[in-house]
Structure formats: structure tokens, C-alpha cells
Scaffold this active site. Structure first.
Site, PDB file in Angstrom:
ATOM      1  N   CYS A 194       0.844  -1.015  -0.143  1.00 33.32           N
ATOM      2  CA  CYS A 194      -0.126  -0.088   0.133  1.00 33.32           C
ATOM      3  C   CYS A 194       0.738   0.997  -0.097  1.00 33.32           C
ATOM      4  CB  CYS A 194      -0.964  -0.192   0.834  1.00 33.32           C
ATOM      5  SG  CYS A 194      -0.405  -0.318   2.712  1.00 33.32           S
ATOM      6  N   ARG A 195       2.242   1.410   0.392  1.00 33.59           N
ATOM      7  CA  ARG A 195       2.847   2.406   0.531  1.00 33.59           C
ATOM      8  C   ARG A 195       3.742   2.520  -0.583  1.00 33.59           C
ATOM      9  NH1 ARG A 195       3.524   4.884   5.497  1.00 33.59           N
ATOM     10  NH2 ARG A 195       1.828   4.470   6.636  1.00 33.59           N
TER      11      ARG A 195
END
Lengths: 361, 307
Positions: free
Chosen positions: B257-258
């Protein structure tokens, strides 16, 4: 001089192999206990602290599946087992390595898988007879000359399995057969590659081995090394002996093999079968042979040869009794306790669907 | 359970997300499948220990070529546990913004003499990993795989399968070192190894790293043991256990997600410095920044590479 000791292979089985074995067992093998071909591979030795490994993963079953789906009689499950395993291996050994489902820069190991239906059947496999039978077939490849043309036939393994599909437990035992007739002694202390050969010789050799790997990938694991000039070496396929060493009486015979071991004083396991092949084929020359244990490792974008070593052994003819009875064989892998025994792996946490949900919590 | 639902939702989300066609690499840090292939080809070319694989036929993803479904490098050594590395703030460098920290930057390759396995301390593991680890440990009905000495109750005892007389002692075979640590005659150090996989995550439109660990005798590592090899900052939040998209096996994965944020920051920093970053370098940079999560796993990437 000191007896030569070879670093045995260790097995490395991916979890994906066991998943695929379960599927083959349910869909194809069923209750049949016929042998099946599986494809493994090894790479050149990278790190002296890492054992030399023969790896198998889910792609190990691909050659057999491909053969089964292309054969016209594949309607029945039984047809999936090639009736003549040796012929199938000869085909694999002559295949362009790039077409085999193994990683780049690796070398094929041809496996025979026996999957037992019960733990008792696994225990009762006649292991001695199975390994001797495989040794006999390999000796056949050496005496017929097939192994000179297709040296991958020297890299075999036997894999006995039992898959407990309810518990996701897998029992297995590998053997990496090494054929031999007696102890081998090294004539000179194993030496680092660059003590024997100059940097320019090795640069030319590296280029020529890369070329051999590109044009004849099936010949890259075992090869001959000729001296073209003082600063130029060249790699040749085994079968090109006459081209590499036009004067049979030459004192300068150098051979090489892709060495899965990275130790400074010991060669890896594949050299044993190669030396037996040479004793049978060229032993009458009765002279010293130099062996390059070739370890080409990729580090940070560069290829590094510095871990390679050079051995010298005396090539002697096999005696008549050796030839009559055939060579002896060893090679059962020891378990984690260093005993001759199988291993067991529990994959319930990575394969059991009910556990998959649990670990996701 | 939340993570389980999240993972299911992620699956649905991935199904509904259209395949990225136009390059948004510079603006957003995400890449298209074509760019993933280009970056993967470059990685394989520069670091041949990585190779493309096709995985299971039934799980092929049609936006990637059949023979280039994911990247893999196997048997990567992991000589010691993260916690056994001496560590101070000087060893850290914030990679970009506050999202990623490059750890252990002063630590060179390890010397054999330095290496002593430190038994893991699972009490440091918190949050969801702790919950599942505790479950592993407490529930006797569930076989688990973490018992390193092989005396697990649920694994059948196979001593009776041993056949000491199967073959004569072979003087030409180099004796393997005993698995027990501390044997002075050891010439092979037994070490943990990891298989690393990189897949393309269609939902986050970034690469995703997967890890499968093996102990010193090549038995699969349990989740708890694997957490010893992840930076403790990240183990708690960024590493999850999920099913590999191309293989029917659960393994540890660094949640993506990052990823695009970090990549975007790196790219804009490079552009500020007046240089251009080709998309083919994407995976090299990716591997460099995920090293902060797995500082002791020694996979091949071009170390001299600079941003």
C-alpha cells in the site's frame, strides 16, 4: 597425496513442489506406484557457507505433463507415465536447456520419483535395489557413449515420497547417485583458479564458456578446456575431444565442470560421475588431468570467477573386474540429524485451506 | 479477521481495477504491467540470480505473458537475525519522507566468526502477527512447523524409518557439519535461506515482494521465526501472510500500500537533482528500499546503484 573428498548435494524442495505433487497424486498418479520423471536443477556454488543444492519446484512436473498432453494416447491417466524413462531422460538431456523449465544459469538434474501410497509402503521401498538399478542405467549411459554426447545423463537423482494429503505431511528421501570404483587421490593440492591460470586466460575462457552455453546449452555443465595460445583458453563439448586435444599424448589435458560447491579445497558431487566416465573412456591415457571446478557467480551486476579452484588427478584405466561388475554406487542424502533416513515436512500452515484463513487473522 | 476480510476485499478490488495502460510512473509512482515486464527484464539482465517464472497454469494472469508471471530468486542466505545486529540510530537513514527507513546502513557483509544465532524473542511481536503466533503455539490440535529440533508432537516420529546400513561409509564424501551450532570443525555454516518472489499487484499497480523462509536444515520457517528476520518497525505493520497469486502457497508478503508513494518521492527527488529515472530501473530501486524491511537477507541487487 590426500584423498579427494567431494561435497555431497543437499536437496531443496519448494513448498510449491509438494502442492503440485498432491495434485498429480489426486489427478494423475492415483494409486499407481510407477516411477515418474521430475526435473530438478542446480546452480554454480555461490557461497562457501551454503551447501550445494539440487532444487525442485512446481515446474519439476512440467516435462512429463507436456509429454503426456502431446502424446496421442493421453486419454487414460496411466499414459502420463512415460513407459521408457531412460528414453525420456535422453530426450531431456539433449533438449536445449533454454526450453526446460529451470532458471537461467542453472543445470538440469534428471529425477526419478517414486510416490508411495502409504507410509508403510514408503518404508518398505527396497532402497538399495532402487539405487543400484539407477546406477546400472547410468553405467549403461557411460558405456554406450550416450553420456559423452549428453552429459546431463550423469546428473540424476532418485526421490522417494509419501504424501499424507489429509495432514499436509510429506515424507521424502533423495539419493544423488555417485558411481565410483575406488578412492581418488588428488595429485596436487587444490589451488585457486588464478594461481594456475592468468587473468587473460580466464577472460578468454569465460567468453568461450558463455558462447558454448549459448550455442550448446546441454554441453555447459561438463566440458573440455584447450589451450589455443599462451593467453587464450577455449571450452569444448566433451564429445569434441579430438578437436580439443589433437595430440592424444599431450600432457596438457584440462577438463571442467560447473561446480555447485564453493569450498576452497573440495569439488562438488557431479565431478564423481564425470571422472568415472573419463576413466572408462580415456583411462588408457594414464596421465594427470587438470580439472577446473568452475564457479561463476553474479555479484552486484558483475560475474566473479575467483571462487573457482583447480584440481589435478591421475586418470587411470578401470580394471577388468571393475568393468565386469560395474561400479559401486552411493548417494542417499542424510537427514537433519546426519543419519541415513528420510525427512518429513509439515505444510499444514501454508497449504491447508482452513489454516489459510486462520493465519490471515 | 479484519486482515482476512481486507485480503478478500483486495482480491475483489483487484478484479475490478482495470489494468493500467498509460504510464503514470512519474506522476504517481505506479507502473503498468508492460513497465513491470521491462523493469523485470532489466533486473534479470543485471542480476541473473533473478529469473522469470510461469507458476501454475490455472493461476496465470492474462495481463502478463505466460512465461513472465513473476520473478524469483531462491536459497538466498540469511546469516543472522535482525535483533542480533548491533543497532543504533546512526545506522538509519530516512529513505524518503517518513515512510521508509533504510536500516543497518553501516553494516558490511557478515563474517562467519560473527555469526551466532540468537534465539528469537517472540514477545516483541505484536498486533496481528502475535495473535496468530499465539494461536500456533497454544493450540495442540493444530500441527505447527516451528519446532526446529524435530520433536514436534504432531509430526510423526520417523526415526524408525532410518536405515543406518543402507550404504557403507563413503570415504570420498565430505562429511557434512552437524546441524548443531558451535561445532569447531564446521566448514559449512548452516544458515537460514529465503526464496524471494516479486509479483505485479494489479490493485496497487506496483510490484509486491513475497518471502518463503527455510531453517538451517531446510524445513519451512514458521511465521514467528520469519518475523525474526524482518525489521521490527515493519514486521508489525507492513508484513502479512497471504496466498501467493501464482502458487497455491501462503507466504509472507510486504504489503504494497505504501510502495507507490515511496517510489513517487524517490522519482521526484531524482528529478530535482536534474536526472531522469528510467522505468527499467524501477525494480532495482524497489529492491533497495524493501531491503529496509529485510536487512539480513542477502539477495543480489546492484549495490553500487545510486538514486
Amino acid at each position: 597425496m590426500a584423498p579427494l573428498q567431494f561435497a555431497p548435494f543437499s536437496s531443496a524442495v519448494d513448498a510449491s513442489f509438494w502442492h503440485m505433487l498432491s495434485r498429480q497424486k489426486l489427478d494423475v498418479y492415483k494409486l499407481s506406484d510407477e516411477p515418474h520423471p521430475v526435473l530438478g536443477y542446480y546452480t554454480m556454488g555461490e557461497h562457501p557457507d551454503m551447501p550445494a543444492r539440487v532444487c525442485v519446484n512446481q515446474a519439476a512436473f512440467a516435462p512429463e505433463s507436456a509429454a503426456a498432453s502431446s502424446s496421442p494416447s493421453s486419454s487414460s491417466a496411466k499414459a502420463a507415465a512415460p513407459t521408457d524413462l531412460e528414453a525420456f531422460f535422453a530426450q531431456l538431456a539433449s533438449a536445449q536447456v533454454a526450453s526446460l523449465p529451470i532458471p537461467t544459469q542453472s543445470f538440469p538434474a534428471l529425477g526419478t520419483l517414486f510416490n508411495a501410497n502409504t507410509a508403510d509402503a514408503f518404508k518398505e521401498f527396497d532402497k538399495k535395489a532402487m539405487l543400484e538399478d539407477m546406477a546400472k542405467k547410468m553405467w549403461g549411459c557411460i558405456t554406450s557413449g550416450a553420456a559423452i554426447k549428453h552429459p546431463a545423463l550423469l546428473n540424476r537423482f532418485l526421490l522417494l515420497c509419501f504424501a499424507d494429503l489429509k495432514k499436509y505431511h510429506f515424507y521424502y528421501w533423495f539419493a544423488f547417485p555417485a558411481l565410483y570404483v575406488g578412492e581418488l587421490e588428488s595429485v596436487a593440492e587444490p589451488a585457486p583458479l588464478f594461481d594456475t591460470f592468468s587473468a587473460s586466460q580466464m577472460a578468454s575462457f569465460q567468453a568461450s564458456h558463455a558462447e558454448l552455453s549459448r550455442t550448446h546449452p546441454d554441453q555447459a555443465a561438463f566440458f573440455l578446456v584447450s589451450k589455443v595460445s599462451d593467453d587464450k583458453l577455449q571450452a569444448h563439448a566433451l564429445a569434441d575431444w579430438a578437436a580439443a586435444f589433437p595430440a592424444e599424448a599431450t600432457d596438457d589435458i584440462t577438463i571442467g565442470f560447473a561446480d555447485p560447491c564453493a569450498l576452497a579445497k573440495n569439488p562438488g558431487w557431479p565431478l564423481r560421475n564425470l571422472l568415472l566416465l573419463l576413466s572408462h573412456w580415456k583411462g588408457y591415457l594414464n596421465r594427470n588431468v587438470r580439472i577446473i571446478c568452475y564457479r561463476e557467480v553474479s555479484r552486484g551486476g558483475e560475474l566473479d570467477l575467483s571462487q573457482s579452484i583447480v584440481l589435478t588427478v591421475r586418470l587411470t584405466p578401470l580394471s577388468a573386474p571393475d568393468l565386469a561388475e560395474g561400479p559401486k554406487v552411493v548417494g542417499w542424502e542424510k537427514n537433519a540429524k546426519q543419519k541415513l533416513g528420510p525427512r518429513i515436512v509439515d505444510l499444514s500452515s501454508s497449504m491447508d485451506p482452513t489454516r489459510l484463513a486462520e493465519t490471515a487473522v | 479477521m479484519t486482515a482476512f476480510l481486507q485480503s478478500k476485499l483486495h482480491g475483489i478490488g483487484e478484479f475490478l481495477t482495470p489494468v493500467l495502460k498509460a504510464s503514470k510512473f512519474k506522476e504517481t509512482g505506479v507502473i503498468t504491467p508492460e513497465e513491470f515486464i521491462a523493469a523485470g527484464d532489466f533486473l534479470v539482465f543485471k542480476c541473473p540470480t533473478w529469473s522469470w517464472e510461469s507458476g501454475e497454469e490455472s493461476k496465470r494472469r492474462n495481463f502478463l505473458p505466460p512465461d513472465k508471471q513473476f520473478l524469483v530468486t531462491r536459497n538466498v542466505p540469511c546469516f543472522k537475525r535482525v535483533k542480533s545486529m548491533e543497532y543504533s540510530e546512526n545506522d538509519e537513514r530516512v529513505v524518503e519522507g517518513d515512510d521508509w527507513v533504510e536500516t543497518h546502513i553501516g553494516h558490511e557483509s557478515l563474517q562467519k566468526t560473527d555469526l551466532q544465532e540468537i534465539p528469537g524473542d517472540s514477545s516483541a511481536i505484536t498486533a496481528k502477527s502475535h495473535a496468530s503466533a499465539a494461536k500456533d503455539d497454544d493450540d495442540d490440535d493444530v500441527p505447527d512447523i516451528e519446532d526446529a529440533d524435530g520433536d514436534d508432537d504432531d509430526i510423526p516420529d520417523i526415526d524408525e524409518f532410518e536405515e543406518d546400513n543402507l550404504e557403507a561409509c563413503d570415504p570420498s564424501a565430505l562429511a557434512a557439519p552437524s546441524a548443531a551450532a558451535g561445532d569447531a570443525d564446521d566448514n559449512i555454516l548452516r544458515t537460514r535461506t529465503y526464496d524471494l518472489y516479486i509479483t505485479y499487484d494489479k490493485y496497487y499497480q506496483t510490484p509486491r515482494l513475497w518471502l518463503f523462509g527455510h531453517d538451517e536444515s531446510r524445513k519451512p520457517l514458521s511465521v514467528t521465526k520469519m518475523y525474526e528476520d524482518f525489521s521490527q518497525d515493519h514486521a508489525k505493520k507492513t508484513v502479512t501472510m497471504e496466498a501467493h497469486p501464482n502458487l497455491s502457497i501462503t507466504m509472507a508478503s510486504i504489503h504494497p500500500c505504501r510502495h507507490s508513494n515511496v517510489m513517487k518521492k524517490i522519482i521526484s527527488n531524482v528529478e530535482v537533482a536534474g536526472k531522469e529515472l528510467g522505468v527499467h530501473l524501477y525494480l532495482m530501486i524497489f529492491l533497495k528500499f524493501v531491503q529496509s524491511v529485510i536487512p539480513t537477507i542477502e539477495y543480489d541487487y546492484t549495490r553500487e546503484f545510486s538514486f
